[in-house]
Design an enzyme around this catalytic site. Sequence first.
Site, PDB file in Angstrom:
ATOM      1  CD  GLU A 159      -8.308  10.564  31.729  1.00 26.88           C
ATOM      2  OE1 GLU A 159      -7.391   9.733  31.647  1.00 26.88           O
ATOM      3  OE2 GLU A 159      -8.799  10.921  32.821  1.00 26.88           O
ATOM      4  CB  SER A 178     -13.957  11.589  42.471  1.00 31.85           C
ATOM      5  OG  SER A 178     -13.356  12.482  41.557  1.00 31.85           O
ATOM      6  CE  LYS A 191      -7.289   8.517  35.326  1.00 26.82           C
ATOM      7  NZ  LYS A 191      -8.200   9.641  35.264  1.00 26.82           N
ATOM      8  CG  HIS A 238     -10.543   6.426  30.459  1.00 26.33           C
ATOM      9  ND1 HIS A 238     -10.391   7.789  30.542  1.00 26.33           N
ATOM     10  CD2 HIS A 238     -10.642   5.975  31.737  1.00 26.33           C
ATOM     11  CE1 HIS A 238     -10.398   8.143  31.822  1.00 26.33           C
ATOM     12  NE2 HIS A 238     -10.542   7.056  32.563  1.00 26.33           N
ATOM     13  CD  GLU A 250     -14.129   5.620  34.441  1.00 27.20           C
ATOM     14  OE1 GLU A 250     -13.579   5.326  35.509  1.00 27.20           O
ATOM     15  OE2 GLU A 250     -13.511   6.036  33.451  1.00 27.20           O
ATOM     16  N   GLY A 281     -11.429  12.568  38.215  1.00 33.49           N
ATOM     17  CA  GLY A 281     -10.290  13.384  38.609  1.00 33.49           C
ATOM     18  C   GLY A 281     -10.673  14.755  39.138  1.00 33.49           C
ATOM     19  CG  ASN A 285      -7.067   4.277  34.227  1.00 39.49           C
ATOM     20  OD1 ASN A 285      -5.966   4.081  33.710  1.00 39.49           O
ATOM     21  ND2 ASN A 285      -7.929   5.174  33.760  1.00 39.49           N
TER      22      ASN A 285
END
Length: 251
Positions: free
Chosen positions: A98, A214, A11, A96, A168, A174, A9
């Site tokens: 985010e 991560s 991003k 996702h 996730e 991250g 991904n």
Amino acid sequence: MRKNIVAGNWKMNTTLPEGLKLAEEVNAAVAEAKPKCDVVICVPFTHLASIAAIIDQNNLGLGAENCADHAKGAYTGEVAADMVASTGATYVILGHSERRQYYREDSAVLREKLALALANGLTPIFCVGEVLEERENGTFNDVVKLQLEEALFDLPVADFTKIIIAYEPVWAIGTGKTATPEQAEDMHAHIRAAIAAKYGEEVADNTSILYGGSCKPSNAAELFAKPDIDGGLIGGAALKCADFMGIVNAF
Ligand code: PEP
């Protein structure tokens, strides 16, 4: 049997020339490595058509990171599922954290996106996961089950079986903090049990459930060795070909 998959991904990273260079590198590396898993890169909308033209999608799948919750029309700035499909991409990340956090995407919106993605032949990589507070207060299993129930469990079985799930934990994305292989495996087994209860054991056994958060070359093998972890959704480490291939080659 379910597939092992490593999906990147990207991003909101890389200009078009940078993205083309990275895609070219990954395409060549995958062709040489002949990995024991499917490999996919999910890239910014602006890059899709150009990358589709230079990679071999028999070796390296291509996906978008999102699509719109409407089929077409006056939605300035949005990109519809059929537009994504028309570039040659065949995957799309949906849900996702985010998107859920920064763009307020809830299960109702995600159901629309899923329906449009499926109707246009895209394979959704559907993300679920709890935030830190939910991990710490012990509600994480219920939170993830509810995300599955609300967005996916009204799908007919023929549609559900087209979906890849990515667990996730938001606190691991991250941050450099990876879930332990045991924490990840427990949640993957919980997700698979919820799928089995809804759609039956065979469907559950055939569903690929990826871990994201991560994941890197140094921890991928330990995670992927767990029986219910079928690969990874990779953010930061997907931006360097060597790191990404280190994870791919963990299988
Ligand atoms: C992601 O955003 O999907 C992700 C897993 O990111 P990272 O690998 O950087 O934690």
